[in-house]
Design an enzyme around this catalytic site. Sequence first.
Site, PDB file in Angstrom:
ATOM      1  N   HIS A 236       0.870  -1.177   0.000  1.00 15.47           N
ATOM      2  CA  HIS A 236       0.000   0.000   0.000  1.00 15.47           C
ATOM      3  C   HIS A 236       0.906   1.225   0.000  1.00 15.47           C
ATOM      4  CE1 HIS A 236      -3.005   2.902   1.223  1.00 15.47           C
ATOM      5  NE2 HIS A 236      -3.944   1.983   1.131  1.00 15.47           N
ATOM      6  N   ARG A 256      -6.518  10.460   0.109  1.00 14.28           N
ATOM      7  CA  ARG A 256      -6.350  10.955  -1.269  1.00 14.28           C
ATOM      8  C   ARG A 256      -7.697  11.113  -1.963  1.00 14.28           C
ATOM      9  NH1 ARG A 256      -3.180   6.521  -3.319  1.00 14.28           N
ATOM     10  NH2 ARG A 256      -3.391   5.620  -1.259  1.00 14.28           N
TER      11      ARG A 256
END
Length: 598
Positions: A236, A256
């Site tokens: 990740h 994000r």
Amino acid sequence: RNTGERHSYDVVVVGAGGAGLRAAIAAHDAGARTAIVCKSLLGKAHTVMAEGGIAAAMGNAWPEDNWKVHFRDTMRGGKMLNNWRMAQLHAQEAPDRVLELEEWGALFDRTKDGLISQRDFGGHRYARLAHVGDRTGLEMIRTLQQRAVALGIDVFMECTITEILKDGDRVAGAFGYWRESGRLITFEAPSVVLATGGIGKSFKVTSNSWEYTGDGHALAVRAGASLINMEFVQFHPTGMVWPPSVRGILVTESVRGDGGVLKNSEGRRFMFDYIPEFFKAETADSIEEADRWYTDKKNNRRPPELLPRDEVARAINSEVKAGRGTPHGGVYLDIASRRDPEYIKRRLPSMYHQFKELADVDITREPMEIGPTCHYVMGGVEVDPDTAASVVPGLYAAGEVAGGMHGSNRLGGNSLSDLLVFGRRAGLNAAYYAARTKDSPVTVDDDAVRAAADAALAPFSEEGGENPYTVQKDLQEVMHNLVGIIRTAEELEQALGEIEKLAERSRHLTVEGNRQYNPGWHLAIDLQNMLWVSECIAKAALTRTESRGGHTRDDYPMTDQDWGTKNIVLRRRGDSVELAIQPLPQMPAELKALFEEK
Ligand code: FAD
């Protein structure tokens, strides 16, 4: 030797995460006498840590969304190596599974019209993650757990399974021990569903917790099942990097999705420099367009920060390598300069507290320091897409321990939906199979139980051997340094040599004390599983001479069309694994056509 208590069921589900709970509910509803066995306390599974949401093309945020778009995104995210049938079933059934959770009491965040709210995530064309703030997994586990308990399904918690028992070719049950007392336990059952989750603890930096030692992967391979996609490990892009005690802990992708951007030490939004050809058409190529997308998604393309995880993790890795990293070896994730504090606290409450408490960073005022962390394994037990059956009669697998669904890279949010869709299918089919064995019941062989007991207790009879923690630490270093995000043949060969030496060392482990709650002993057992899994990952990674999704070869940086038609399959051979190359199942023409459209 006293081999402890015995229990008899139709279906034993190993694991109480989303996949295990959903499987147990389905098996119970199909009339099977069902047990759930889990290594930690009920409710403590990985699933509870899931933050972002459950991907399902419900069309609440975007009426244009439907299963075909979700299917296409999933296949493209997996670089077309996914088992197409699994990806199809997943996309088709996920909305019903979410609605069913709601019916069972899950309280999702809502749109203004009262529908289940859906958020944006990397690789998904439309906002489609059903969520509860950034605590979706908690709500999912709470709901499933309550239902399983209300149905009266037996739960054996803090109980670790160490071996699958067989009667000839067929599954006959499972063997394990109680973590607290160290007492042994045998389950007799014609069907066992593996739902044990991931393998992250084989790596030094991971978002996974102590439980994820690849037990199900190793149990399956030792029982004769095949594993696929093992070379594909997802790093990740955003794990915490500082302070060292929290390194690896996840920073959700929703940061994000909700406006956070990645910057290097020079303050540059570097993701624009890393947009691959494959995703150019659907990714914004200027900061202006990327920023407009948050408010006008129809007329703008997505920011490059929301490319699939493998792309973002590699980009961060390159920036740090080029000397543009932060003081602690990450990059900056900045939402503070882009959204007001109220919005951040409302949308990302767990992240706010996580950074405040663990790193003394206020994410509403300063950027976070983040870097890649080992997060998820795409590889797992090869299963029949419709039934979740492995090649061993009576052995089923669902959730992270199963392979095929995500190909070479999983999209965020597609795990929670995978757990529900295939957990249900595994539970149902395990129950049907158990009913079919009524005419020719299986029996557990006492010798096999004694052998499993001897293997589990072996570390107590070894004197002067090594401490399991030392061997685990050395294994994590090997996997991090030689089988990590960027790989080469030379390093992978070296890794395989090191894993062999570690396996030899692990045959002579010594544990102190007695069998009552003894974590050193537990680790000595887990370590055997971690070594099986590590060998599988390194062997498959060495064989796949291309770069694709969660597998990047520095010596073969290109994606190779020919490899795009092949799976690497691993099976047990004695104390090791052998590898074969198998053609990927062919997608029917009507699904292929979806990739020709814009
Ligand atoms: P788990 O939930 O991992 O459960 C495994 C179970 O198996 C546990 O009960 C464990 O005790 C048991 N077990 C293991 N070994 C044994 C054994 N030998 N004997 C008995 N029991 C055993 N995915 C998404 O889709 N959306 C997200 O927003 C998201 N966020 C995430 C955030 C974090 C921090 C992490 C780590 C992952 C996230 N994921 C997310 C991934 C997702 O949470 C996992 O892939 C998923 O929860 C795995 O579920 P599972 O049911 O397969 O296994």
